[in-house]
Design a protein around this motif. Structure first.
Motif, PDB file in Angstrom:
ATOM      1  N   MET A   1      -8.881 -10.808  -0.439  1.00 52.25           N
ATOM      2  CA  MET A   1      -8.300  -9.483  -0.597  1.00 52.25           C
ATOM      3  C   MET A   1      -6.833  -9.596  -0.990  1.00 52.25           C
ATOM      4  O   MET A   1      -6.240 -10.679  -0.950  1.00 52.25           O
ATOM      5  CB  MET A   1      -8.459  -8.670   0.701  1.00 52.25           C
TER       6      MET A   1
ATOM      7  N   MET B   1       0.842  -1.197   0.000  1.00 54.39           N
ATOM      8  CA  MET B   1       0.000   0.000   0.000  1.00 54.39           C
ATOM      9  C   MET B   1       0.880   1.251   0.000  1.00 54.39           C
ATOM     10  O   MET B   1       1.827   1.359   0.799  1.00 54.39           O
ATOM     11  CB  MET B   1      -0.895   0.013   1.248  1.00 54.39           C
TER      12      MET B   1
ATOM     13  N   TYR C   1      -2.816   6.774  -0.161  1.00 56.05           N
ATOM     14  CA  TYR C   1      -4.017   6.217   0.472  1.00 56.05           C
ATOM     15  C   TYR C   1      -4.607   7.195   1.485  1.00 56.05           C
ATOM     16  O   TYR C   1      -5.830   7.431   1.529  1.00 56.05           O
ATOM     17  CB  TYR C   1      -3.661   4.894   1.158  1.00 56.05           C
TER      18      TYR C   1
ATOM     19  N   ASP D   1      -3.180  -4.387   0.022  1.00 55.62           N
ATOM     20  CA  ASP D   1      -4.185  -3.538   0.655  1.00 55.62           C
ATOM     21  C   ASP D   1      -3.953  -3.386   2.162  1.00 55.62           C
ATOM     22  O   ASP D   1      -4.739  -2.715   2.847  1.00 55.62           O
ATOM     23  CB  ASP D   1      -5.585  -4.122   0.438  1.00 55.62           C
TER      24      ASP D   1
ATOM     25  N   ARG E   1      -6.467  -2.370   8.880  1.00 57.26           N
ATOM     26  CA  ARG E   1      -5.712  -2.386   7.623  1.00 57.26           C
ATOM     27  C   ARG E   1      -4.223  -2.161   7.869  1.00 57.26           C
ATOM     28  O   ARG E   1      -3.414  -2.341   6.980  1.00 57.26           O
ATOM     29  CB  ARG E   1      -6.257  -1.322   6.663  1.00 57.26           C
TER      30      ARG E   1
END
Length: 600
Positions: A101, A1, A6, A105, A57
């Motif tokens: 997923m 990520m 983000y 991420d 996350r």
């Protein structure tokens, strides 16, 4: 990520506490969770997976305590870090396989706690350990680093710069505050925000541990953030309490989430939890905040503190290069202060610039120096500098004392580490030492920039000029000066060797030095100081000037002659003189001061 991209449009939900949840889940409080990285990694992975399944996350490696404070040697630290990083990565991979997923991420952050043992490890050794920890994480593949529960910026800035030289990494620095809004080192919330936001190598900064969500909201709700850097908020679930020998936190996830939503609405991009938070807390945060649009932070520059207040005559003299005179009086062992008040009034008649009061020297209980200072200053009008030692009070009591003295007009302090408790008393008397003198000076410096900004405290330090390595003494003085120390009071000076040592120090340190003079009032007193008081050198030549048969008057004549001679040898480079009053003999001190002034 790509965290930078983000966070521009998304809020990032982190995991909750590993340590306290591990204790709750596996019913253990005796062993740190980090010690299970190598022995029972599946237990650690199971907790990572719970947080991932409940919306986290970003997960932090189980390595907060992976340093020399908790592991026997460097090899053990390295192995523990490698194991902790591997477990976290495997947990992400397992979760992605079960959820469909992508691993990109998620973020596995290298979690690094503080190394507090600065009193027993030199700066370079602690810095080297931080670099070794960072190198180990980098070799594992880490590209996000979280420095948790910080109290100051001593190592954050250099370690962050070191990491940025090594790789393109995302660095988060989080600070722990108490309910009043101060770190353990005395930094206020606004000061931390301003300093961290200005650091080139920090990508995000914020708050973790110390307080629960409600108190954190109160601390940050009126803040103005200096720039667009990302901000984190990971408070505790509440405050711990003991139940049947176990440390517990309230089951309050719904309340926690409501308070965290208020914090997030201030524009905080990274939210999660610290001590006491569980997967249930993270599930609530994720459900409430994961898709909620980011609020705008209040952006602006906070104003620098303006140092105001009236300068004391003592501080003015030092600034102007005039000789200043300080006299130390002894607080009583009981509650009768008449001798101290009478002595202070006598000294006022010869215009001494400051009276200083010791803080239970030699760990023998005397009246509190701070409380007595208030009374003496109010009754006599003489400026008073109480000693504040670190031995007897924790950080709460020290701050409380400083606030109380400041309220009562005390604007000077001599900050010292303090004599240790005698061996025979240690079973019933406990030393505290939350700080050493340098640490307390740093703490008071922060108070000066914050709560005392309009009327700062002028503080000095003790100079123990003896020791084999004079350059090491000078190095310690420079650390005190960096911590805001404005002057130094020395131990008593008697010999030519002492005079030359002080001269050398004065030539190599840009500071103000008040040279200590303690008259020896009899042959018996001279012999006692020579043989019983460590760190004070009385030569045979000085002792020989006294005889056991001397009258009090004759001995005081000799004491005056010796004290004036010492002052003469120091006069050209001393910034002033610090007189220690033997046996409350104020008349003798007056006589010495008057003689010195007359001769110069």
């Amino acid at each position: 990520m790509d965290l930078r991209q983000y966070l521009k449009i998304n809020r990032l939900i982190t995991d909750g506490a590993m340590g306290t949840y591990f204790e709750e889940k596996y019913q253990t409080e005796d062993v740190l969770s980090e010690h299970f990285n190598q022995t029972e990694p599946e237990k650690i992975k199971a907790i990572h997976l719970e947080y991932l399944r409940n919306g986290a996350r970003l997960i932090r490696t189980n390595t907060f305590a992976s340093n020399s404070m908790f592991f026997e040697n460097e090899d053990e630290v390295v192995r523990n870090i490698r194991a902790g990083y591997q477990i976290a990565c495997e947990a992400v991979e397992d979760y992605c396989r079960e959820s469909g997923m992508r691993t990109e991420d998620f973020v596995v952050a290298a979690d690094i706690g503080t190394i507090y043992d600065a009193d027993h490890m030199e700066y370079d050794a602690v810095f080297a350990e931080y670099k070794k920890i960072c190198d180990t994480f980098l070799a594992c593949g880490a590209r996000c680093f979280v420095f948790e529960t910080q109290a100051d910026f001593t190592y954050i800035e250099p370690v962050a710069a070191y990491l940025k030289q090594k790789a393109d990494v995302f660095i988060i620095a989080q600070f722990s505050f108490d309910k009043t809004g101060y770190t353990r080192a005395g930094l206020g919330v606004e000061k931390v925000v301003k300093t961290a936001a200005a650091m080139e190598n920090i990508d995000a900064y914020g708050f973790n541990c110390g307080v629960e969500a409600t108190h954190l909201y109160q601390l940050v709700k009126d803040l103005t953030f200096p720039n667009e850097k990302f901000v984190t908020a990971l408070p505790n679930a509440g405050y711990p309490y003991a139940l049947r020998g176990k440390t517990m936190y309230s089951k309050n996830s719904s309340y926690y989430v409501e308070e965290m939503e208020k914090i997030a609405d201030l524009g905080i991009e990274i939210v999660g939890g610290c001590c006491g938070t569980t997967p249930e807390h993270i599930r609530g945060l994720s459900g409430r905040l994961q898709d909620k649009p980011l609020a705008a932070k209040k952006i602006g520059l906070t104003a620098d503190a303006v140092v105001k207040g009236t300068e004391s005559e003592f501080a003015r003299k030092l600034r102007m290069g005039e000789k200043a005179y300080i006299v130390e009086l002894d607080p009583p062992f009981q509650n009768d202060i008449s001798k101290v008040i009478h002595g202070a009034r006598e000294l006022a008649e010869v215009s001494v610039d400051m009276i200083t009061l010791a803080d239970s020297p030699m760990a023998r209980i005397r009246m509190d120096a701070g409380h007595l200072a208030v009374r003496v200053q109010q009754e006599t009008g003489v400026c008073v500098m109480p000693h504040i030692c670190c031995r007897d009070r924790n950080v709460i009591a020290l701050r409380s004392s400083m606030l109380g003295m400041h309220m009562n007009g005390i604007r000077h302090a001599l900050i010292v580490t303090g004599d240790p408790v005698g061996r025979g008393d240690r079973e019933r008397v406990t030393s505290v030492f939350d700080f050493n003198s340098i640490g307390l000076m740093q703490y008071v410096r922060e108070m000066n920039e914050d709560v005392f900004a309009n009327e700062p405290v002028f503080y000095g330090g003790a100079l123990n000029y003896h020791g084999v390595n004079v350059d090491a003494i000078i190095g310690r003085m420079k650390k005190k000066i960096e911590a805001g120390c404005s002057c130094f009071l020395t131990q008593p000076i008697y010999t030519t060797e002492d005079v030359e040592r002080i001269r050398y120090i004065r030539e190599h340190v840009d500071t103000k030095i008040m040279c200590g003079i303690m008259p020896l009032v009899s042959y018996k007193n001279a012999m006692f100081v020579k043989n019983e008081m460590a760190g004070i050198r009385v030569s045979d030549e000085i002792v020989a000037r006294y005889t056991p048969e001397m009258t009090r008057e004759e001995a005081e004549d000799v004491a005056t002659q010796i004290s004036v001679e010492i002052a003469d040898r120091l006069y050209d480079f001393a910034d002033g003189f610090y007189f220690m009053t033997p046996f409350n003999r104020i008349g003798l001190i007056r006589r010495i001061i008057e003689t010195i002034r007359k001769e110069h």
